[in-house]
Design a protein around this motif. Structure first.
Motif, PDB file in Angstrom:
ATOM      1  N   TYR A   1     -17.952 -16.136 -81.742  1.00  0.00           N
ATOM      2  CA  TYR A   1     -17.115 -17.181 -81.134  1.00  0.00           C
ATOM      3  C   TYR A   1     -15.843 -16.565 -80.559  1.00  0.00           C
ATOM      4  O   TYR A   1     -15.428 -16.896 -79.448  1.00  0.00           O
ATOM      5  CB  TYR A   1     -16.735 -18.260 -82.150  1.00  0.00           C
ATOM      6  N   ARG A   2     -15.239 -15.665 -81.310  1.00  0.00           N
ATOM      7  CA  ARG A   2     -13.989 -15.036 -80.865  1.00  0.00           C
ATOM      8  C   ARG A   2     -14.201 -14.226 -79.580  1.00  0.00           C
ATOM      9  O   ARG A   2     -13.363 -14.229 -78.689  1.00  0.00           O
ATOM     10  CB  ARG A   2     -13.429 -14.149 -81.978  1.00  0.00           C
ATOM     11  N   ALA A   3     -15.332 -13.555 -79.482  1.00  0.00           N
ATOM     12  CA  ALA A   3     -15.625 -12.714 -78.312  1.00  0.00           C
ATOM     13  C   ALA A   3     -16.243 -13.488 -77.153  1.00  0.00           C
ATOM     14  O   ALA A   3     -16.423 -12.935 -76.074  1.00  0.00           O
ATOM     15  CB  ALA A   3     -16.569 -11.585 -78.730  1.00  0.00           C
ATOM     16  N   GLY A   4     -16.600 -14.750 -77.375  1.00  0.00           N
ATOM     17  CA  GLY A   4     -17.216 -15.543 -76.323  1.00  0.00           C
ATOM     18  C   GLY A   4     -18.719 -15.385 -76.213  1.00  0.00           C
ATOM     19  O   GLY A   4     -19.329 -15.877 -75.275  1.00  0.00           O
TER      20      GLY A   4
ATOM     21  N   ILE B   1     -11.244 -13.285 -90.764  1.00  0.00           N
ATOM     22  CA  ILE B   1     -12.690 -13.520 -90.736  1.00  0.00           C
ATOM     23  C   ILE B   1     -13.330 -13.090 -92.051  1.00  0.00           C
ATOM     24  O   ILE B   1     -14.165 -13.804 -92.617  1.00  0.00           O
ATOM     25  CB  ILE B   1     -13.328 -12.810 -89.525  1.00  0.00           C
ATOM     26  N   LEU B   2     -12.922 -11.944 -92.570  1.00  0.00           N
ATOM     27  CA  LEU B   2     -13.441 -11.487 -93.865  1.00  0.00           C
ATOM     28  C   LEU B   2     -13.071 -12.456 -94.974  1.00  0.00           C
ATOM     29  O   LEU B   2     -13.900 -12.785 -95.834  1.00  0.00           O
ATOM     30  CB  LEU B   2     -12.907 -10.094 -94.187  1.00  0.00           C
ATOM     31  N   ASP B   3     -11.829 -12.921 -94.978  1.00  0.00           N
ATOM     32  CA  ASP B   3     -11.364 -13.831 -96.027  1.00  0.00           C
ATOM     33  C   ASP B   3     -12.078 -15.179 -95.957  1.00  0.00           C
ATOM     34  O   ASP B   3     -12.531 -15.709 -96.978  1.00  0.00           O
ATOM     35  CB  ASP B   3      -9.848 -14.032 -95.927  1.00  0.00           C
ATOM     36  N   LEU B   4     -12.194 -15.732 -94.766  1.00  0.00           N
ATOM     37  CA  LEU B   4     -12.903 -17.013 -94.611  1.00  0.00           C
ATOM     38  C   LEU B   4     -14.364 -16.885 -95.029  1.00  0.00           C
ATOM     39  O   LEU B   4     -14.903 -17.765 -95.722  1.00  0.00           O
ATOM     40  CB  LEU B   4     -12.807 -17.503 -93.161  1.00  0.00           C
TER      41      LEU B   4
ATOM     42  N   PRO C   1     -20.854  -3.262 -89.683  1.00  0.00           N
ATOM     43  CA  PRO C   1     -20.379  -4.615 -89.951  1.00  0.00           C
ATOM     44  C   PRO C   1     -19.034  -4.584 -90.661  1.00  0.00           C
ATOM     45  O   PRO C   1     -18.697  -3.632 -91.354  1.00  0.00           O
ATOM     46  CB  PRO C   1     -21.457  -5.207 -90.864  1.00  0.00           C
ATOM     47  N   LEU C   2     -18.276  -5.659 -90.494  1.00  0.00           N
ATOM     48  CA  LEU C   2     -16.975  -5.756 -91.149  1.00  0.00           C
ATOM     49  C   LEU C   2     -17.077  -5.630 -92.662  1.00  0.00           C
ATOM     50  O   LEU C   2     -16.166  -5.141 -93.305  1.00  0.00           O
ATOM     51  CB  LEU C   2     -16.318  -7.105 -90.820  1.00  0.00           C
TER      52      LEU C   2
ATOM     53  N   HIS D   1     -24.438 -16.741 -96.148  1.00  0.00           N
ATOM     54  CA  HIS D   1     -24.181 -15.317 -96.361  1.00  0.00           C
ATOM     55  C   HIS D   1     -22.904 -14.923 -95.623  1.00  0.00           C
ATOM     56  O   HIS D   1     -22.699 -15.332 -94.472  1.00  0.00           O
ATOM     57  CB  HIS D   1     -25.345 -14.464 -95.849  1.00  0.00           C
ATOM     58  N   ALA D   2     -22.076 -14.121 -96.276  1.00  0.00           N
ATOM     59  CA  ALA D   2     -20.815 -13.686 -95.674  1.00  0.00           C
ATOM     60  C   ALA D   2     -21.061 -12.977 -94.346  1.00  0.00           C
ATOM     61  O   ALA D   2     -20.341 -13.200 -93.373  1.00  0.00           O
ATOM     62  CB  ALA D   2     -20.047 -12.788 -96.636  1.00  0.00           C
ATOM     63  N   SER D   3     -22.089 -12.147 -94.290  1.00  0.00           N
ATOM     64  CA  SER D   3     -22.361 -11.405 -93.057  1.00  0.00           C
ATOM     65  C   SER D   3     -22.709 -12.354 -91.900  1.00  0.00           C
ATOM     66  O   SER D   3     -22.329 -12.098 -90.753  1.00  0.00           O
ATOM     67  CB  SER D   3     -23.477 -10.391 -93.266  1.00  0.00           C
ATOM     68  N   TYR D   4     -23.406 -13.434 -92.192  1.00  0.00           N
ATOM     69  CA  TYR D   4     -23.733 -14.421 -91.168  1.00  0.00           C
ATOM     70  C   TYR D   4     -22.460 -15.101 -90.655  1.00  0.00           C
ATOM     71  O   TYR D   4     -22.261 -15.249 -89.444  1.00  0.00           O
ATOM     72  CB  TYR D   4     -24.700 -15.476 -91.721  1.00  0.00           C
ATOM     73  N   LEU D   5     -21.600 -15.510 -91.582  1.00  0.00           N
ATOM     74  CA  LEU D   5     -20.358 -16.176 -91.202  1.00  0.00           C
ATOM     75  C   LEU D   5     -19.459 -15.242 -90.395  1.00  0.00           C
ATOM     76  O   LEU D   5     -18.867 -15.647 -89.395  1.00  0.00           O
ATOM     77  CB  LEU D   5     -19.626 -16.678 -92.447  1.00  0.00           C
ATOM     78  N   GLN D   6     -19.384 -13.990 -90.820  1.00  0.00           N
ATOM     79  CA  GLN D   6     -18.577 -13.011 -90.093  1.00  0.00           C
ATOM     80  C   GLN D   6     -19.081 -12.850 -88.668  1.00  0.00           C
ATOM     81  O   GLN D   6     -18.298 -12.882 -87.715  1.00  0.00           O
ATOM     82  CB  GLN D   6     -18.607 -11.665 -90.808  1.00  0.00           C
ATOM     83  N   GLN D   7     -20.381 -12.679 -88.522  1.00  0.00           N
ATOM     84  CA  GLN D   7     -20.936 -12.472 -87.187  1.00  0.00           C
ATOM     85  C   GLN D   7     -20.724 -13.694 -86.309  1.00  0.00           C
ATOM     86  O   GLN D   7     -20.401 -13.566 -85.127  1.00  0.00           O
ATOM     87  CB  GLN D   7     -22.420 -12.124 -87.256  1.00  0.00           C
TER      88      GLN D   7
END
Length: 107
Positions: A67-70, A89-92, A15-16, A56-62
């Motif tokens: 969305y970015r990957a479609g 994505i990490l910052d948001l 994960p990021l 959770h940050a991990s949820y938002l990142q995923q």
């Protein structure tokens, strides 16, 4: 040589959050584009837009990666996520996850 390839695949699959840290202050600035739908702190006033605050940050990142990957389809979110870098994505995610979350009703 094969060991290096296996290691590379493993590292790319992490994960990021393990690869880098998000900056909540930078995320706050980057979130200005998100405010119209999700509110200034991720608390949407319209129930048709998800509340991001306290997730959770991990949820938002995923979700943003999907969305970015479609892999997740929503025309608006796809167009918003497409130009985001991994650091964006990490910052948001750091910004929204640092906000007051939903009330725990089990207590």
């Amino acid at each position: 040589m094969i060991k290096h390839s296996v290691l590379a695949v493993f590292l790319l699959s992490l994960p990021l959050t393990l690869a880098a840290k998000g900056d909540a202050a930078a995320g706050k600035e980057k979130a200005k584009l998100c405010e119209a739908c999700h509110g200034a702190t991720g608390e949407s006033v319209d129930p048709s837009y998800p509340r991001l605050a306290g997730q959770h940050a991990s949820y938002l990142q995923q979700a943003l990666l999907d969305y970015r990957a479609g892999r997740k389809t929503n025309p608006v979110m796809a167009s918003m996520a497409q130009p985001l870098s991994n650091q964006d994505i990490l910052d948001l995610s750091a910004w929204y996850s640092s906000q007051q979350g939903l009330t725990d009703l089990s207590k």
